[in-house]
Scaffold this motif. Structure first.
Motif, short mmCIF file in Angstrom:
data_model
loop_
_atom_site.label_atom_id
_atom_site.label_comp_id
_atom_site.label_asym_id
_atom_site.label_seq_id
_atom_site.Cartn_x
_atom_site.Cartn_y
_atom_site.Cartn_z
N VAL A 16 -5.06 75.00 38.52
CA VAL A 16 -4.79 76.04 39.73
C VAL A 16 -3.58 76.53 39.39
CG1 VAL A 16 -4.52 75.96 41.90
CG2 VAL A 16 -6.60 74.98 41.25
N ALA A 23 -4.00 79.41 36.88
CA ALA A 23 -4.73 80.60 37.48
C ALA A 23 -3.86 81.38 38.41
CB ALA A 23 -5.89 79.95 38.40
N LEU A 59 -3.32 85.02 37.71
CA LEU A 59 -3.83 85.95 39.00
C LEU A 59 -2.61 86.73 39.84
CD1 LEU A 59 -6.97 84.08 39.94
CD2 LEU A 59 -6.83 85.84 38.40
#
Length: 140
Positions: A36, A39, A43
């Motif tokens: 996470v 990510a 992002l």
């Protein structure tokens, strides 16, 4: 005689300790947390300094996950999750040492505060899971 001792000890390697299932589940959950974090890095654009900080946080997650997956002490993981959860909350509310991480001049829109709060929630959930593993398995 010495050769017999060396041969006997080499012939009977110590059996690897069985890792409790709580450690395995917790370790895999922490690996998910590291994913996470990566990510979020991919992002949401971050400055060079915050990228380094996020990579260091992820490396700490991976180190603790590896230790717990091997049956190590979950107490360090508990501390790491508490520190990371508190740091995420501090970044969202703008504590003095994290002032403006989500302010208008930081490059992050304020809408990124919600994902950061979710990450903090994940960190605190892992902290409580670590506490359960520590309680069940002692200082392991």
């Amino acid at each position: 005689m010495a050769a017999a001792v060396l041969t006997a000890s080499a012939a009977a390697p110590a059996a690897p300790a069985r890792v409790p299932s709580g450690h395995r589940v917790l370790g895999w959950a922490v690996l998910g947390s590291a994913a996470v974090h990566l990510a979020v890095l991919a992002l949401i654009p971050h400055s060079a300094l915050w990228t380094v900080v996020l990579l260091a946080m992820t490396a700490w997650c991976l180190k603790c996950a590896w230790c717990v997956l091997r049956g190590g002490n979950a107490l360090e993981l508990l501390g790491m999750c508490a520190a990371m959860g508190a740091a995420h909350i501090a970044m969202v509310v703008g504590m003095p040492w994290f002032a403006g991480h989500h302010g208008g001049h930081s490059g992050h829109p304020s809408s990124h505060a919600v994902p950061m709060l979710l990450v903090a929630l994940m960190e605190f959930a892992l902290m409580f899971a670590s506490a359960l593993v520590v309680r069940r398995h002692g200082s392991r």
